[in-house]
Design a protein around this motif. Structure first.
Motif, short mmCIF file in Angstrom:
data_model
loop_
_atom_site.label_atom_id
_atom_site.label_comp_id
_atom_site.label_asym_id
_atom_site.label_seq_id
_atom_site.Cartn_x
_atom_site.Cartn_y
_atom_site.Cartn_z
N THR A 153 -12.85 -8.63 -1.51
CA THR A 153 -11.41 -9.39 -1.31
C THR A 153 -10.33 -9.00 -1.41
N LEU A 154 -9.45 -8.22 -2.50
CA LEU A 154 -8.67 -7.71 -3.51
C LEU A 154 -7.77 -7.24 -2.46
N PRO A 155 -7.84 -6.06 -1.85
CA PRO A 155 -7.28 -5.13 -0.84
C PRO A 155 -6.74 -6.73 0.73
N ALA A 156 -7.58 -7.30 0.76
CA ALA A 156 -6.66 -8.42 1.82
C ALA A 156 -5.77 -9.55 1.02
N LEU A 157 -6.50 -9.42 0.53
CA LEU A 157 -5.01 -10.82 -0.79
C LEU A 157 -4.16 -9.98 -1.24
N LEU A 158 -4.28 -8.71 -1.44
CA LEU A 158 -2.61 -7.85 -2.25
C LEU A 158 -1.96 -7.27 -0.87
N VAL A 159 -2.48 -7.54 0.76
CA VAL A 159 -1.72 -7.47 2.44
C VAL A 159 -1.22 -8.68 2.39
N GLY A 160 -2.17 -9.31 1.76
CA GLY A 160 -2.08 -11.13 2.65
C GLY A 160 -0.45 -11.19 1.45
N ALA A 161 -0.50 -11.08 0.23
CA ALA A 161 0.70 -11.75 -0.38
C ALA A 161 1.59 -10.61 0.04
N GLY A 162 1.54 -9.53 0.47
CA GLY A 162 2.81 -8.61 0.27
C GLY A 162 3.53 -8.96 1.93
#
Length: 180
Positions: free
Chosen positions: A18-27
């Motif tokens: 889930t970390l990549p999805a969270l980073l993309v969402g925050a960006g």
């Protein structure tokens, strides 16, 4: 036989997935916020520009009207416009003061478009003209004619070598040059 993963491994696996999805969402959130903020500033600037296109001519017209008002109550112009012929000094004084009040009342709303300092200058000029007329009237005999009052007012203007509206006119013109 299959072993079940322990809880720590499972948590680590969920975080990694889930970390990549969270980073993309925050960006995406940060980029969207910046875009919306820039769009808001752009629209605000457009509204201010549109307002200035509307307000600026109105302000200019207000200054024009107030300058005309001051020119009309300048003693020499006022005395030419309001004739003293056939009037007593009492009647002529009343007529002059009524003319000044009418002109002032007619232009009262123009203060909305002027600086407070400019409007105070206009009020002071009006009060100075009224004071000058009243002082000249008080120095006359009770049976004096309107022509005598007109003569005294003109003499006072000439004696002072400056009419009571000149300073206000100069201030308004200077303020207009700063605005435009």
């Amino acid at each position: 036989m299959m072993t079940t993963p322990d809880t720590a491994t499972l948590v680590l696996w969920v975080l990694i997935s889930t970390l990549p999805a969270l980073l993309v969402g925050a960006g995406m959130y940060v980029l969207t916020q910046k875009y919306l903020e820039r769009d808001y500033r752009k629209r605000l600037l457009e509204v201010r520009l549109k307002n200035s296109e509307v307000i600026l001519p109105i302000r200019l017209q207000a200054y024009e009207r107030i300058i005309l008002f001051l020119e009309r109550i300048t003693p020499s112009n006022l005395l030419i416009r309001v004739s003293p012929s056939g009037l007593s000094a009492v009647e002529y004084q009343a007529q002059l003061l009524q003319e000044i009040r009418a002109e002032y009342t007619h232009n009262l709303s123009q203060q909305l478009y002027m600086s407070e300092v400019a409007w105070q200058q206009v009020k002071k000029a009006k009060e100075d003209v009224v004071t000058m007329i009243n002082q000249c009237f008080q120095r006359l005999a009770p049976e004096a004619r309107g022509t005598e009052l007109a003569k005294r007012v003109l003499e006072k203007v000439l004696h002072n070598e400056m009419d009571p509206t000149a300073q206000s006119l100069q201030f308004l013109k200077q303020e207009l040059h700063e605005i435009f």
